[in-house]
Design a protein around this motif. Structure first.
Motif, mmCIF file in Angstrom:
data_model
loop_
_atom_site.group_PDB
_atom_site.id
_atom_site.type_symbol
_atom_site.label_atom_id
_atom_site.label_comp_id
_atom_site.label_asym_id
_atom_site.label_seq_id
_atom_site.Cartn_x
_atom_site.Cartn_y
_atom_site.Cartn_z
ATOM 1 N N GLN A 1 0.832 -1.205 0.000
ATOM 2 C CA GLN A 1 0.000 0.000 0.000
ATOM 3 C C GLN A 1 0.866 1.254 0.000
ATOM 4 O O GLN A 1 1.760 1.416 0.838
ATOM 5 C CB GLN A 1 -0.898 0.033 1.237
ATOM 6 C CG GLN A 1 -2.051 -0.939 1.201
ATOM 7 C CD GLN A 1 -3.142 -0.559 0.229
ATOM 8 O OE1 GLN A 1 -3.188 0.560 -0.261
ATOM 9 N NE2 GLN A 1 -4.027 -1.507 -0.058
ATOM 10 N N SER B 1 -16.009 -6.641 -0.942
ATOM 11 C CA SER B 1 -14.985 -5.768 -1.504
ATOM 12 C C SER B 1 -15.375 -5.191 -2.861
ATOM 13 O O SER B 1 -15.849 -5.898 -3.750
ATOM 14 C CB SER B 1 -13.679 -6.547 -1.650
ATOM 15 O OG SER B 1 -12.729 -5.822 -2.390
ATOM 16 N N GLU C 1 -4.231 0.429 -5.585
ATOM 17 C CA GLU C 1 -5.152 0.806 -4.511
ATOM 18 C C GLU C 1 -4.642 2.079 -3.847
ATOM 19 O O GLU C 1 -3.434 2.269 -3.680
ATOM 20 C CB GLU C 1 -5.253 -0.311 -3.484
ATOM 21 C CG GLU C 1 -6.016 -1.521 -3.999
ATOM 22 C CD GLU C 1 -6.182 -2.595 -2.934
ATOM 23 O OE1 GLU C 1 -5.499 -2.523 -1.901
ATOM 24 O OE2 GLU C 1 -7.000 -3.507 -3.149
ATOM 25 N N HIS D 1 -5.548 3.106 -0.728
ATOM 26 C CA HIS D 1 -5.991 3.002 0.657
ATOM 27 C C HIS D 1 -5.168 3.891 1.590
ATOM 28 O O HIS D 1 -5.623 4.245 2.677
ATOM 29 C CB HIS D 1 -5.902 1.549 1.108
ATOM 30 C CG HIS D 1 -6.467 1.288 2.464
ATOM 31 N ND1 HIS D 1 -7.726 1.706 2.843
ATOM 32 C CD2 HIS D 1 -5.949 0.652 3.554
ATOM 33 C CE1 HIS D 1 -7.959 1.334 4.090
ATOM 34 N NE2 HIS D 1 -6.896 0.704 4.537
ATOM 35 N N ALA E 1 -6.961 6.824 3.044
ATOM 36 C CA ALA E 1 -8.114 6.663 3.938
ATOM 37 C C ALA E 1 -7.909 7.315 5.301
ATOM 38 O O ALA E 1 -8.823 7.983 5.808
ATOM 39 C CB ALA E 1 -8.454 5.182 4.086
ATOM 40 N N LEU F 1 -9.685 1.321 -4.447
ATOM 41 C CA LEU F 1 -9.498 1.385 -3.005
ATOM 42 C C LEU F 1 -9.383 -0.037 -2.482
ATOM 43 O O LEU F 1 -9.880 -0.990 -3.082
ATOM 44 C CB LEU F 1 -10.664 2.081 -2.309
ATOM 45 C CG LEU F 1 -10.648 3.608 -2.299
ATOM 46 C CD1 LEU F 1 -11.805 4.124 -1.463
ATOM 47 C CD2 LEU F 1 -9.336 4.152 -1.741
ATOM 48 N N SER F 2 -8.775 -0.175 -1.349
ATOM 49 C CA SER F 2 -8.681 -1.488 -0.719
ATOM 50 C C SER F 2 -10.069 -2.017 -0.400
ATOM 51 O O SER F 2 -11.009 -1.257 -0.157
ATOM 52 C CB SER F 2 -7.875 -1.375 0.573
ATOM 53 O OG SER F 2 -8.051 -2.507 1.381
ATOM 54 N N SER G 1 -11.599 -0.500 2.653
ATOM 55 C CA SER G 1 -11.866 0.927 2.731
ATOM 56 C C SER G 1 -13.333 1.209 2.980
ATOM 57 O O SER G 1 -14.209 0.456 2.589
ATOM 58 C CB SER G 1 -11.413 1.616 1.442
ATOM 59 O OG SER G 1 -10.023 1.476 1.283
#
Length: 638
Positions: free
Chosen positions: A119, A302, A488, A490, A493, A514-515, A518
């Motif tokens: 990430q 997800s 991603e 993330h 966030a 996004l993950s 998230s």
């Protein structure tokens, strides 16, 4: 219970749209079935190579009368906590096969990267493409014609979709997925998120953050939040290619071992050598794909699967679209609250009733196809049963009819929300998706000026300089599959979550991902067409007003039409992808399909008259929505 009319109509629409490609796929796997996979068709030299390293008993079986040989495709490495338990699985599987008079061989290994490690790093730009590499590696593993059935050792993010795509390329072989189970509960996810946000605000030290993270990710097993990895598990069960309720049994327990034994025995029982042949290419049909999407919506799973399952479907000759997913989400209620859609982890979800409870609720409400064939006798009804350990065996009994924790699981008659977790957004910026189930209702609509950046790091620098408006929509563009592999985002966030906690109205709009973990802030993701294809995001300017309405399913730039048409696209300011291995994926970036077509960088599924299946938009009429997204700048689209 009869099937809900929307599920029926969506399934029929998919079946009709997919008829030519599905027919071609089934004809292809029928040819493979007729040509093999019996090892007796190999030449003597071929066969001798295939068993040269085997022990005396296995060698005799492999060269003698037909017995089943099980191919093991493993994503083991000991950096991924979820995959570390797989280290000892191959020998255990071989022992089970020998005891049953058969053989098993590791057919091959596939890469398995951890999005939790990459990430915010350059390696994340390889993540999405790793799915396609895994699919290719799976096909290579199975290419030796040595196998009568197959089992797959993989759990996480891109790994399961990649294994599925590869398995479907050899759709004449039976296939069973064997999970390793989640780690036991660690520090509460809410506490972890709070410390992350305090760190983003400069109120927590790195050592404090690292300690919290270490208490959360603390042992072997899948991460305990309901992200992409654990969504994979529920969707595999919804399609009937994993044993019922196998997903969330912890590693190293007697029940986990019993499930592995049961999976191997079943994989050997459903080969073409016996009377119960169940090839994966026939099991995964339009109904199975719809079941997987229904399960995704019911559990708030997800967002990554809005890309992955389109790719998986195409590997089976099935054309699934975002519109199909959106229609299903309108009628499938949200039955689960698991982090990031709630505070519970998957251990608590399983204890409350888990997959068995959700399957029973959906089946009885007509929100899932109950008539599909699965790897077990009895079909989908078996997936509403609860497993128990009976000596060294798995024994099933009727599943729970009442949730053990209504803060985590609720019935269809009293859901957390009447609609599912995902919503398709449409408007003059294109088409994108939002995970509504993770966003509180009061934050699902925003109208604010755009802060336009081309990298997440640029947004962090603006925050550090105090240059962000009080309320804003962060537009992070040139993050799509063609631009840089669709990483991603993330890492944004904690920052955006912290700002929202301060009473500021914030949102994210991006052509990146996004993950699966998230949530909390409204985020329009997977925007297509992406900026690197000349999509509308490339024409946005700093300060443009944007209105995002998650409930209504709209996303608009509130810009005068004449001004909009007069604009030129902004140039991509992201650094060239020439380091950390990214240069090796230049071909993938140049040839990848759009996000709403699975972001595939490989040819997937049977060829159509126009080319490979991911070129389906040239052959199938998918309605006006996709075309409308390109309309503002068709003449400038590259």
């Amino acid at each position: 219970m009869s099937l809900h009319p929307v599920l029926h109509s969506v399934t029929e629409r998919i079946r009709e749209r997919s008829a030519p490609s599905r027919r071609a796929y089934l004809e292809g796997i029928a040819r493979m079935r007729d040509e093999g996979p019996l090892r007796g068709r190999l030449s003597c030299a071929n066969l001798a190579h295939g068993f040269a390293a085997s022990g005396p008993v296995d060698k005799q079986r492999l060269r003698g009368a037909p017995t089943a040989n099980l191919g093991i495709v493993t994503a083991y490495n000991d950096m991924l906590s979820a995959h570390q338990p797989y280290e000892v699985y191959p020998e255990f599987i071989r022992e089970i096969a020998r005891d049953l008079g058969h053989t098993a061989q590791v057919a091959g290994g596939v890469p398995a990267m951890c999005d939790g490690v990459t990430q915010g790093r350059a390696g994340m730009e390889l993540s999405l493409f790793s799915r396609d590499v895994i699919a290719q590696a799976t096909a290579i593993a199975l290419s030796h014609d040595m196998f009568d059935s197959s089992v797959y050792l993989g759990i996480c993010d891109k790994i399961v979709p990649g294994l599925l795509i590869g398995a479907l390329a050899y759709g004449h072989l039976p296939a069973i997925f064997i999970p390793g189970g989640p780690m036991t509960p660690g520090i509460p996810n809410k506490t972890k998120a709070e410390v992350r946000e305090r760190y983003a605000a400069g109120e927590a030290t790195r050592e404090e953050l690292l300690e919290v993270e270490a208490q959360s990710y603390h042992s072997a097993g899948t991460c305990t939040f309901y992200g992409t990895a654990n969504s994979n598990q529920t969707m595999l069960e919804a399609m009937g290619v994993q044993l019922p309720s196998a997903a969330f049994i912890n590693p190293g327990t007697p029940l986990r071992e019993a499930f592995t034994r049961e999976a191997v025995e079943r994989a050997l029982a459903i080969t073409a050598l016996g009377g119960d042949y169940r090839p994966i290419g026939e099991l995964i049909d339009e109904r199975a794909i719809v079941n997987a999407v229904a399960m995704l919506m019911a559990t708030g799973g997800s967002t990554n699967h809005t890309i992955h399952w389109i790719a998986v479907a195409r590997a089976a000759g099935i054309v699934l679209t975002w519109d199909d997913m959106d229609r299903l989400s309108q009628v499938v209620p949200l039955l689960a609250r698991v982090y990031p859609n709630g505070e519970a982890d998957v251990n608590r979800y399983h204890a409350a009733g888990g997959n068995a409870y959700v399957f029973r609720e959906l089946l009885e409400a007509g929100l899932m196809h109950g008539d599909i064939p699965t790897i077990v006798e009895g079909g989908m009804a078996r997936y509403a049963e609860e497993p128990k350990l009976d000596g060294a065996r798995v024994r099933y009994e009727p599943g729970p009819r009442v949730s053990a924790d209504e803060g985590v699981l609720r019935p269809v008659s009293a859901p957390f929300e009447a609609q599912g977790g995902l919503r398709l957004l449409r408007g003059n910026l294109g088409r994108s998706l939002i995970k509504l189930s993770a966003v509180k209702p009061e934050f699902r609509t925003i109208e604010a000026p755009a802060v336009v950046v081309d990298t997440p790091q640029a947004l962090n620098r603006l925050h550090a300089a105090g240059a962000l408006p009080h309320d804003f929509v962060a537009v992070v563009r040139y993050q799509g599959p063609r631009a840089n592999g669709m990483p991603e985002l993330h890492s944004l966030a904690p920052l955006l979550g912290m700002l929202q906690n301060q009473g500021r109205r914030v949102a994210l709009v991006t052509d990146g991902r996004l993950s699966g973990a998230s949530g909390k802030i409204p985020a329009a993701i997977h925007m297509t067409p992406e900026a690197a294809r000349g999509g509308p995001l490339a024409y946005l300017r700093e300060g443009d007003m944007i209105r995002l309405d998650g409930e209504a399913g709209t996303l608009e730039a509130l810009v005068d039409a004449d001004e909009w048409r007069a604009r030129e696209p902004a140039s991509d300011t992201a650094p060239a992808a020439t380091d950390y291995g990214r240069n090796l994926f230049g071909f993938n970036r140049a040839n990848v399909s759009p996000a709403d077509q699975g972001a595939l960088s490989i040819s997937c599924g049977p060829a159509t008259s126009k080319g490979s299946l991911w070129d389906y938009d040239a052959e199938y009429d998918l309605g006006a929505d996709a075309a409308a997204a390109d309309a503002p700048h068709d003449e400038k689209d590259n």
